[in-house]
Design a protein around this motif. Structure first.
Motif, PDB file in Angstrom:
ATOM      1  N   GLU A 101       0.880  -1.114  -0.131  1.00 31.07           N
ATOM      2  CA  GLU A 101       0.019  -0.075  -0.029  1.00 31.07           C
ATOM      3  C   GLU A 101       0.799   1.209   0.322  1.00 31.07           C
ATOM      4  O   GLU A 101       0.692   2.332  -0.581  1.00 31.07           O
ATOM      5  CB  GLU A 101      -0.914   0.137   1.248  1.00 31.07           C
ATOM      6  N   ILE A 102       1.971   1.187   0.933  1.00 34.63           N
ATOM      7  CA  ILE A 102       2.747   2.491   0.798  1.00 34.63           C
ATOM      8  C   ILE A 102       3.526   2.702  -0.559  1.00 34.63           C
ATOM      9  O   ILE A 102       3.674   3.816  -0.937  1.00 34.63           O
ATOM     10  CB  ILE A 102       3.663   2.297   1.983  1.00 34.63           C
ATOM     11  N   LYS A 145       0.778   5.929   7.500  1.00 35.86           N
ATOM     12  CA  LYS A 145      -0.002   4.675   6.967  1.00 35.86           C
ATOM     13  C   LYS A 145       0.508   3.478   7.861  1.00 35.86           C
ATOM     14  O   LYS A 145      -0.152   2.265   8.017  1.00 35.86           O
ATOM     15  CB  LYS A 145       0.385   4.183   5.675  1.00 35.86           C
ATOM     16  N   LEU A 146       1.658   3.413   8.192  1.00 39.59           N
ATOM     17  CA  LEU A 146       2.247   2.366   9.222  1.00 39.59           C
ATOM     18  C   LEU A 146       1.563   2.117  10.485  1.00 39.59           C
ATOM     19  O   LEU A 146       1.373   1.086  11.038  1.00 39.59           O
ATOM     20  CB  LEU A 146       3.655   2.415   9.439  1.00 39.59           C
ATOM     21  N   VAL A 147       1.054   3.478  11.024  1.00 36.66           N
ATOM     22  CA  VAL A 147       0.691   3.308  12.573  1.00 36.66           C
ATOM     23  C   VAL A 147      -0.836   3.547  12.349  1.00 36.66           C
ATOM     24  O   VAL A 147      -1.419   3.555  13.475  1.00 36.66           O
ATOM     25  CB  VAL A 147       1.364   4.127  13.591  1.00 36.66           C
ATOM     26  N   ASP A 148      -1.491   3.707  11.102  1.00 38.92           N
ATOM     27  CA  ASP A 148      -3.049   3.779  11.118  1.00 38.92           C
ATOM     28  C   ASP A 148      -3.567   5.092  11.845  1.00 38.92           C
ATOM     29  O   ASP A 148      -4.709   4.919  12.203  1.00 38.92           O
ATOM     30  CB  ASP A 148      -3.767   2.451  11.405  1.00 38.92           C
ATOM     31  N   ARG A 149      -2.736   6.109  11.946  1.00 39.60           N
ATOM     32  CA  ARG A 149      -3.229   7.234  12.339  1.00 39.60           C
ATOM     33  C   ARG A 149      -2.199   8.641  11.815  1.00 39.60           C
ATOM     34  O   ARG A 149      -1.080   8.082  11.497  1.00 39.60           O
ATOM     35  CB  ARG A 149      -3.437   7.180  13.744  1.00 39.60           C
ATOM     36  N   ASP A 150      -2.934   9.485  11.822  1.00 35.84           N
ATOM     37  CA  ASP A 150      -1.973  10.681  11.435  1.00 35.84           C
ATOM     38  C   ASP A 150      -1.001  11.100  12.348  1.00 35.84           C
ATOM     39  O   ASP A 150      -1.367  11.292  13.481  1.00 35.84           O
ATOM     40  CB  ASP A 150      -2.919  12.133  10.979  1.00 35.84           C
ATOM     41  N   LEU A 151       0.257  11.284  11.823  1.00 38.98           N
ATOM     42  CA  LEU A 151       1.058  11.682  12.993  1.00 38.98           C
ATOM     43  C   LEU A 151       1.156  13.000  13.331  1.00 38.98           C
ATOM     44  O   LEU A 151       0.833  14.001  12.540  1.00 38.98           O
ATOM     45  CB  LEU A 151       2.634  11.441  12.368  1.00 38.98           C
ATOM     46  N   SER A 152       1.230  13.126  14.618  1.00 41.10           N
ATOM     47  CA  SER A 152       1.167  14.678  15.388  1.00 41.10           C
ATOM     48  C   SER A 152       2.566  15.143  15.154  1.00 41.10           C
ATOM     49  O   SER A 152       3.491  14.664  14.994  1.00 41.10           O
ATOM     50  CB  SER A 152       0.620  14.701  16.611  1.00 41.10           C
ATOM     51  N   PRO A 183       6.760  16.069   5.336  1.00 42.03           N
ATOM     52  CA  PRO A 183       5.246  15.475   4.762  1.00 42.03           C
ATOM     53  C   PRO A 183       5.562  14.097   4.164  1.00 42.03           C
ATOM     54  O   PRO A 183       4.641  13.130   4.278  1.00 42.03           O
ATOM     55  CB  PRO A 183       4.797  16.535   3.711  1.00 42.03           C
ATOM     56  N   LEU A 184       6.753  13.812   3.542  1.00 41.39           N
ATOM     57  CA  LEU A 184       6.772  12.440   2.917  1.00 41.39           C
ATOM     58  C   LEU A 184       6.856  11.197   3.863  1.00 41.39           C
ATOM     59  O   LEU A 184       5.972  10.389   4.057  1.00 41.39           O
ATOM     60  CB  LEU A 184       7.886  12.466   1.910  1.00 41.39           C
ATOM     61  N   ILE A 185       7.718  11.530   4.740  1.00 42.75           N
ATOM     62  CA  ILE A 185       7.700  10.489   5.982  1.00 42.75           C
ATOM     63  C   ILE A 185       6.802  10.582   6.968  1.00 42.75           C
ATOM     64  O   ILE A 185       6.277   9.399   7.200  1.00 42.75           O
ATOM     65  CB  ILE A 185       9.201  10.782   6.613  1.00 42.75           C
ATOM     66  N   GLY A 186       6.062  11.548   6.862  1.00 44.30           N
ATOM     67  CA  GLY A 186       4.722  11.809   7.832  1.00 44.30           C
ATOM     68  C   GLY A 186       3.687  10.878   7.234  1.00 44.30           C
ATOM     69  O   GLY A 186       3.060  10.156   7.781  1.00 44.30           O
ATOM     70  N   ASN A 201       7.663   0.357  17.615  1.00 44.01           N
ATOM     71  CA  ASN A 201       9.042   0.050  17.009  1.00 44.01           C
ATOM     72  C   ASN A 201       9.204   0.886  15.852  1.00 44.01           C
ATOM     73  O   ASN A 201      10.220   1.681  15.468  1.00 44.01           O
ATOM     74  CB  ASN A 201       9.239  -1.435  16.440  1.00 44.01           C
ATOM     75  N   CYS A 202       8.069   1.174  15.000  1.00 44.06           N
ATOM     76  CA  CYS A 202       7.973   2.268  13.690  1.00 44.06           C
ATOM     77  C   CYS A 202       8.396   3.543  14.129  1.00 44.06           C
ATOM     78  O   CYS A 202       9.210   4.094  13.534  1.00 44.06           O
ATOM     79  CB  CYS A 202       6.469   1.810  13.020  1.00 44.06           C
ATOM     80  N   LEU A 203       7.640   3.850  15.414  1.00 41.83           N
ATOM     81  CA  LEU A 203       8.014   5.304  15.748  1.00 41.83           C
ATOM     82  C   LEU A 203       9.319   5.371  16.444  1.00 41.83           C
ATOM     83  O   LEU A 203      10.110   6.496  16.205  1.00 41.83           O
ATOM     84  CB  LEU A 203       6.758   5.661  16.571  1.00 41.83           C
ATOM     85  N   VAL A 204       9.624   4.589  17.049  1.00 44.61           N
ATOM     86  CA  VAL A 204      10.991   4.765  17.811  1.00 44.61           C
ATOM     87  C   VAL A 204      12.253   4.796  16.784  1.00 44.61           C
ATOM     88  O   VAL A 204      13.204   5.397  16.923  1.00 44.61           O
ATOM     89  CB  VAL A 204      11.255   3.516  18.854  1.00 44.61           C
ATOM     90  N   PHE A 205      12.295   3.874  15.833  1.00 46.90           N
ATOM     91  CA  PHE A 205      13.373   3.582  14.914  1.00 46.90           C
ATOM     92  C   PHE A 205      13.097   4.036  13.562  1.00 46.90           C
ATOM     93  O   PHE A 205      13.898   3.895  12.824  1.00 46.90           O
ATOM     94  CB  PHE A 205      13.646   2.254  15.038  1.00 46.90           C
ATOM     95  N   GLY A 206      11.921   4.603  13.276  1.00 48.99           N
ATOM     96  CA  GLY A 206      11.808   4.987  11.811  1.00 48.99           C
ATOM     97  C   GLY A 206      11.541   6.432  11.376  1.00 48.99           C
ATOM     98  O   GLY A 206      12.686   6.785  10.409  1.00 48.99           O
TER      99      GLY A 206
END
Length: 355
Positions: free
Chosen positions: A109-110, A148-155, A140-143, A206-211
């Motif tokens: 999907e990504i 999509k990875l965490v199923d919610r818009d990143l703040s 905005p690209l990585i956001g 893990n996605c948020l900590v290391f990504g």
């Protein structure tokens, strides 16, 4: 040359020259700790792949501090039990497996979205005036990817967390307390308690900590190098494979006394492996280990390279040209985070690209 001096070299081409000229490629530095420094990829890659060496045990440090102060690190300690880079054996294998499956389920999907997202962002960049690649391209690209990875818009708050500090080899009570607060923010954002053992939470954590910070900084560092190598008049071109990544060094310790390239190493010694030379090699197998090797290799490597592939194709086709006028990066022994990269196009003196 002391290993800490490499991080002071902000100029990417000068840093590469310093590594290539460095002799010997392995040496001891003895200050508070005895540290064996390695800048030779052929030696380092065997250590990364070996089960005879382990990462610094941050979990043990936090447990000891909590023993002294029982009410401390209430978010950090349980989070460390869910991050495979700090785990070994069955726990490490279990979490890496579910994280690998999670990333694979999101990958298609990504990747389908990336061409249109990148094209739209590059189209929105004005042809003159000041351009901020962090706010107008990278963030905005990585956001979009990590939303999509965490199923919610990143703040904005989550995007700005300095979670890369978890990679530091040395920690104090103050630095760990800051990490604890940051992990509290991440758990609040995900709406889950840090002690949760739900697979989805483990993967999103893990996605948020290391990504987020890691990928943005990796892209920014390579853009800086591309503009440097272009000479200011030719279009800046990203290479087929990244040359720089955010994690500049990784550390290991020997599980039992051993020998590395003629150097006797004790379990109490620190082994500091510089990863930059992996990116400078002409050997693709060595290049690949820029993301680590062995059981602790970056599990997000494939997704990062997918982002890299699509960004490179479209960025290179736009033929950006410019001269680097300012570069600022927060560098430590373990990682670097780009703060500022200003480019002025030679034919339009008022055009500035800033990251």
């Amino acid at each position: 040359m002391k290993s800490f001096e490499f991080r002071r070299i902000m100029d990417a081409t000068a840093r590469r020259a310093a590594f290539e000229a460095c002799e010997p490629k392995i040496w001891w530095e003895r200050n508070l700790f005895s540290t064996l420094v390695i800048v030779d990829p052929s030696i380092a890659i065997d250590i990364l792949r070996s089960t005879d060496f382990a990462l610094p045990d941050l979990r043990a440090l936090v447990r000891e501090m909590r023993r002294r102060q029982p009410n401390s690190f209430i978010h950090l300690q349980p989070a460390l039990e869910l991050l495979p880079i700090f785990l070994e054996n069955q726990d490490h294998t279990r979490i890496r497996k579910i994280l690998g499956q999670y990333l694979s389920s999101k990958h298609h999907e990504i990747e389908q979205r990336l061409p249109n997202v990148i094209c739209g962002l590059l189209d929105s960049i004005p042809q003159s005036g000041e351009i901020n690649l962090v706010t107008q391209l990278l963030t905005p690209l990585i956001g979009d990817v990590f939303s999509k990875l965490v199923d919610r818009d990143l703040s904005e708050e989550v995007m700005g967390l300095r979670l890369g500090k978890m990679f530091e080899v040395k920690h104090t009570m103050a630095s760990l307390s800051k990490l604890d607060v940051m992990l509290e923010r991440v758990c609040q954002f995900l709406g889950t308690d840090p002690s949760s053992d739900e697979d989805e939470f483990i993967c999103q954590l893990n996605c948020l900590v290391f990504g987020v910070e890691n990928v943005i900084s990796t892209l920014a560092e390579n853009l800086f190098l591309a503009f440097q190598l272009s000479g200011g008049t030719a279009p800046a071109q990203l290479p087929p494979y990244p040359v720089e990544v955010m994690i500049s060094t990784t550390h290991r310790s020997a599980i039992s006394p051993t020998e590395i390239a003629g150097h006797r190493v004790k379990p109490s010694d620190i082994i500091r492996i510089h990863l930059e030379p992996f990116g400078y090699s002409n050997d693709r197998a060595i290049n690949s280990a820029l993301f680590g090797a062995g059981r602790h290799a970056c599990i997000g490597k494939q997704l990062t390279l997918t982002i890299w592939k699509h960004l490179t194709e479209q960025f290179n086709s736009r033929k950006f040209a410019g001269v680097v006028t300012e570069f600022e990066s927060d560098r430590s022994h373990s990682f670097h985070v780009t703060k500022t990269l200003k480019i002025v196009c030679p034919d339009k003196a008022d055009r500035v690209i800033t990251t």
